[in-house]
Scaffold this active site. Structure first.
Site, PDB file in Angstrom:
ATOM      1  CG  HIS A  61      -1.887   1.091   1.302  1.00 24.41           C
ATOM      2  ND1 HIS A  61      -3.153   1.009   0.768  1.00 24.41           N
ATOM      3  CD2 HIS A  61      -1.793   2.332   1.822  1.00 24.41           C
ATOM      4  CE1 HIS A  61      -3.784   2.140   0.969  1.00 24.41           C
ATOM      5  NE2 HIS A  61      -2.985   2.966   1.603  1.00 24.41           N
ATOM      6  CG  HIS A 112     -10.213   3.997   3.262  1.00 25.52           C
ATOM      7  ND1 HIS A 112     -10.721   4.208   4.510  1.00 25.52           N
ATOM      8  CD2 HIS A 112      -8.870   4.015   3.417  1.00 25.52           C
ATOM      9  CE1 HIS A 112      -9.729   4.371   5.368  1.00 25.52           C
ATOM     10  NE2 HIS A 112      -8.597   4.260   4.723  1.00 25.52           N
TER      11      HIS A 112
END
Lengths: 784, 223
Positions: A61, A112
């Site tokens: 990420h 998200h």
């Protein structure tokens, strides 16, 4: 504050003395060679705090280790001409574009996804909060947000848990923050059943001279943490949540999701803007994924020296947190500033006015290392670049999926098509389908008016906001992606997403200037997924080069899959455009009778991957519509010029559901009908009525033009070799396709509205994610 | 004509209210929640938003802000005060208006272009409307259902203090579809819909909100 005493920390000296201590690098998600590399960089074993920092910053990420080698194309394929309006490019918190008259606009889209599946409300809420802080950290006032959302099947029981929570979270945070939500997308497909996509975009503006960057320079300058206190939320959230998929038998991951406080963020926005106005901020960085680990290492590595930080000064919500946890905490609503000592008192005065807690954690040094102390002990001593930028880079194996040939061969050519008398029924079925129906159940939960600069929001083609209240200068933003097209051909799918967002901005009347992308894919460890990713990135980079709009930033989200089944490749593309006067923007529906309806572009028999194929046959196969970026560019040129000249009364792009849906939506917008003939279209393009109505060919738009301006509009089209055809006029209160069907606006509305409400009403019992073995069943049923 | 607009931490529509005052021809004066005087303004708007986050009851903390210590007596003395949305909630919490605003009956935040009827036109904020004029004003809130006991509701109706009423389906479960009320004298008005979002062509649904702000300028001149 007195330093901690009781806690036995693992410090640098001890690490040097105990090289053989076993460390939990694997549990933290590091590979063996990555751990070895850390030892090599440091010349010793890392302390536990260093290990925590590297593990989170080198996660997929934060480090983009699997995607980096492909993402380079965005920079490499950006020409000097494309950089003309680019003030800040890829690599900063968000790209910045010059829109003229001294105004700079920044925008970015992020994902998200995984937190929103575990805890829909907080996951979605903090997604909004995070992207807004990215925009703030460029020095801009946030202007608006958008949220592209994708869920599993609308009628699946778990969708009734995830969808309302996500929508309430986006609304609950954004509404309380005082930012208008001006658009986005909502799509349903079984491939997202165990892995919804929650993407969030923010756009902000500032004067060109007010751009701020994330760098810590100037020896002796102070490192100030301000905003909310640090708690135990989201510890390891980024690396844990973004790097693993969900398994119902595993331990609950709920505590890893951050909890948002939109009030704290609203106060932080106003506080930051006052700090910028006072000129007391030398560098700024938001705290998002990887929290203090990321902020300190990024600021230090972008600066010209080192940094010394006293971690025990961090204000805590939970006094039991260890230094490693403090470094990894993803508590929300925090920022870090670099402040000259002489300006500190002014800084603190502004913070006090907003009741924002601010703490000097340390200072910029003339060294080259990031040093973090816990009391007297040095617990981190690293070259900051090695943490923030020099993470591992993987050349993952990639391979074209074996199923693709069969999938592409399975076209819609053999599927039964409705006869002329069935076309009206087909339209009603398409209008009532989850991906075309009225999304008002979602969008009415968002404040689209706050701050009074919204010129246009849902359901129009692009969100349009005013930037300059004196002149009306402003921006238009649209986000798009058709994952079904990308599944059939990821290269073309990415270009079609770009083309649609670009077209939406242009049809609204704005000149497209820049791109941000949110690339949602399955596991990079799956060669098939990696191939899809490489294809999509290449397609997008090539497409941007051809359209002359640079990618200014974005986000990659991998591991979107349930078990071994990845989601459809979903490269969501956001396009930003500029307008000198947003009051001229085109709405998607006409308000007056007697306007001439013109169709721009040509129609081919392109129904593979279409909404019709999905609704009528549950079919996905074949090849997506042909990409013609030259045609998109031509259409955009005509629309921007026609809008500036005031020739357009309304305009709507053609996408899902083709001309039939565009006409129906135009009628429903203000209950003013339309009478059109397909005869000209049939003969010019050699298609039948069904294809004319439901094909999803690109580079098309429906435009309503006042009678006196039709000749001028057509002349403009001719000048640019833009195909244009008179379809009919606006009149009455029904959609009348001559010799085919006539449906009243009320009939259309009955089909189009209430679809989401009705589906949710069937199953409103909240369910815990872990009970969702059903999600796996839904996924299997989806095949592919 | 100077109209103060109070900013509490968490106020969101303060900027919009200032713009509306200016577009109506007045001078907007920013007031801060910590102010201990009103700077000699002729009227005050309490804007929409989530004051102090509204994590307790909406408006329950704003009521105790220093600025309210000077605003409450001034309002009781006849200063025109308009509370919009969160501002209405603050007025109720301050007991300047009766009743309370509770969670919408459908349990969701809703943002809609709402039809209203203006039923009292002799207040400081509604003089420029015609009696029973029907208008469209933005309604956006999560806790907008007006609630009071039957006795209070009857009194409000009987004394003609219902300023605005929702038309069409009740959007939030408000008792008797009440969208706004006033005190007896008519200088204090609480309104759940947001007239400040309906003051500029192209940015909101029409201009029906503007008369609220022109009315007060006239009322102050006439007073």
């Amino acid at each position: 504050m007195s330093g901690p005493t009781a806690y036995q920390v693992d410090h640098v000296e001890r690490a040097a003395q105990t090289p053989d201590t076993t460390q939990p690098w694997a549990e933290l998600g590091l590979k063996e060679d990555e751990y070895a590399r850390i030892r090599e960089i440091l010349g010793r074993r890392p302390t536990s705090a260093e290990l925590a920092m590297y593990s989170v910053m080198w996660s997929e990420h934060c480090s983009y280790k699997s995607s980096k080698v492909h993402l380079r194309q965005f920079g490499e394929k950006t020409t000097a001409a494309m950089r003309e309006h680019l003030l800040v490019g890829i690599g900063e918190n968000a790209g910045v574009v010059d829109i003229g008259h001294g105004w700079a606009v920044t925008f970015k889209i992020e994902s998200h996804n995984h937190p929103s599946y575990i805890e829909p409300y907080q996951g979605a809420a903090t997604g909004v909060g995070g992207i807004v802080r990215d925009i703030m950290s460029m020095g801009a006032r946030p202007l608006a947000v958008m949220d592209p959302l994708r869920f599993g099947a609308l009628d699946h029981p778990d969708t009734a848990r995830v969808l309302p929570g996500v929508v309430a979270g986006v609304g609950g945070y954004g509404n309380c923050l005082g930012l208008p939500n001006i658009g986005g997308e909502i799509a349903f497909d079984p491939c997202y059943q165990g892995n919804p996509l929650v993407n969030a975009l923010c756009v902000g503006a500032m004067r060109v001279e007010d751009i701020h960057l994330a760098s810590a320079s100037g020896t002796g300058n102070l490192v100030v943490l301000f905003g909310a206190k640090t708690g135990g939320d989201g510890i390891g959230g980024v690396s844990v949540l973004a790097s693993e998929t969900f398994d119902s038998t595993g331990p609950t991951k709920r505590p890893a999701v951050q909890v948002g406080d939109p009030f704290a963020e609203k106060v932080l926005i106003e506080c930051c803007l006052d700090l910028y106005a006072a000129g007391v901020v030398a560098g700024i960085q938001d705290l998002g994924g990887a929290g203090l680990s990321c902020a300190t290492s990024e600021l230090a590595s972008n600066g010209d020296g080192g940094m010394r930080v006293h971690l025990d000064r961090v204000p805590l919500r939970d006094s039991s947190l260890s230094p490693e946890e403090i470094l990894m905490s993803e508590s929300q609503e925090r920022m870090m500033a670099i402040v000259e000592p002489a300006r500190l008192e002014e800084f603190m005065a502004v913070a006090r006015r907003w009741d924002v807690e601010a703490t000097v954690l340390g200072e910029v040094t003339d060294g080259s290392h990031l040093e973090i102390f816990w009391g007297e002990e040095l617990i981190v001593d690293v070259p900051p670049r090695s943490v923030a930028h020099d993470g591992p880079v993987y050349h993952r194996p990639l391979g074209r999926p074996a199923y693709l040939d069969a999938l592409q061969a399975d076209t819609t050519a053999g599927l039964p098509r409705p006869a002329t008398e069935g076309l009206g029924r087909t339209l009603l079925d398409v209008l009532a389908s989850p991906n075309v129906c009225d999304p008002a159940w979602v969008t009415r939960q968002y404040d689209r008016y706050v701050r009074g600069n919204t010129a246009q929001a849902m359901p129009d083609d692009a969100g349009v906001v005013r930037v300059d209240e004196e002149t009306g200068q402003g921006v238009a933003v649209a986000t798009d992606c058709n994952g079904r097209f990308a599944q059939l051909d990821p290269y073309a799918g990415a270009q079609l997403a770009l083309a649609e967002a670009y077209r939406n901005v242009a049809v609204s009347g704005a000149r497209p200037l820049a791109v941000s992308d949110c690339l949602n894919f399955g596991s990079p460890e799956d060669p098939g997924v990696m191939w899809q990713f490489a294809e999509a990135v290449t397609g997008l980079a090539d497409g941007c080069a051809q359209l002359g709009v640079p990618v200014t930033g974005g986000n990659v989200s991998f591991y979107n899959q349930t078990g071994d089944t990845p989601i459809h490749p979903t490269p969501v593309v956001a396009v930003l455009g500029a307008m000198d006067d947003v009051s001229r923007r085109n709405r998607s529906g006409w308000q007056d009778e007697g306007l001439t309806l013109l169709l721009l572009g040509t129609t081919a028999d392109e129904l593979d991957g279409s909404v019709w194929a999905q609704v009528a046959h549950g079919h996905l196969g074949g090849r997506p519509p042909r990409v013609d970026l030259a045609a998109e560019q031509r259409l955009a040129t005509v629309m921007v010029e026609a809008t500036a000249r005031g020739l357009v009364a309304a305009a709507h792009d053609l996408s899902e559901g083709g001309l039939a849906v565009a006409l129906a939506e135009g009628v429903l917008r203000h209950d003013v009908g339309a009478t059109v003939s397909l005869a000209g279209l049939r003969s010019r393009d050699g298609v039948d009525s069904f294809t004319a109505l439901f094909s999803e060919s690109g580079a098309r738009a429906l435009v309503a033009v006042p009678d006196p301006d039709v000749a001028a509009f057509e002349a403009l089209c001719e000048e640019h070799s833009q195909p244009v055809l008179r379809l009919g006029t606006t009149d009455g209160t029904s959609m009348h396709v001559e010799d085919t069907f006539e449906l009243g606006a009320s009939t259309l509305r009955e089909a189009h509205t209430g679809v989401i409400e009705a589906a949710l009403a069937r199953d409103v019992t909240p369910r815990h994610a872990a009970t969702g073995r059903a999600t796996g069943e839904g996924r299997r049923a989806s095949g592919s | 004509m100077r109209v103060g607009v109070v900013t509490f931490p968490g106020s969101l529509d303060d900027h919009d209210a200032q713009r509306a005052v200016e577009l109506a021809g007045g001078e907007a004066v920013p007031l801060w929640h910590g102010d201990t005087d009103l700077g000699g303004v002729d009227a005050v708007v309490l804007p929409g938003g989530f004051s102090y986050g509204d994590y307790l009851r909406c408006g329950a903390i704003a009521r105790f802000a220093p600025v309210m210590d000077v605003l409450v007596p001034a309002a009781r003395g006849g200063l025109p005060v308009l509370g919009i949305c969160n501002g209405f909630q603050v007025l109720c919490e301050s007991h300047l208006l009766p009743g309370a605003l509770v969670r919408n009956d459908h349990q969701q935040f809703a943002c809609v272009d709402q039809r209203l009827r203006i039923e009292r036109v002799d207040t400081a904020w509604t003089g420029d409307f015609a009696q029973d004029e029907e208008v469209t004003i933005v309604l956006k809130n999560g806790e907008g259902a007006f609630m009071a006991d039957e006795h209070t509701l009857d009194a409000l109706e009987g004394e003609g203090r219902v300023v605005a009423r929702y038309l069409g389906p009740n959007p939030n479960g408000s008792r008797r579809a009440i969208a706004g009320i006033s005190n007896e004298r008519g200088n204090i008005v609480g309104l759940m819909p947001h007239p400040e979002h309906c003051v500029e062509e192209g940015y909101g649904p029409g201009l029906d909100g503007l008369p609220f702000f022109t009315s007060v300028l006239r009322a102050v001149v006439d007073a």
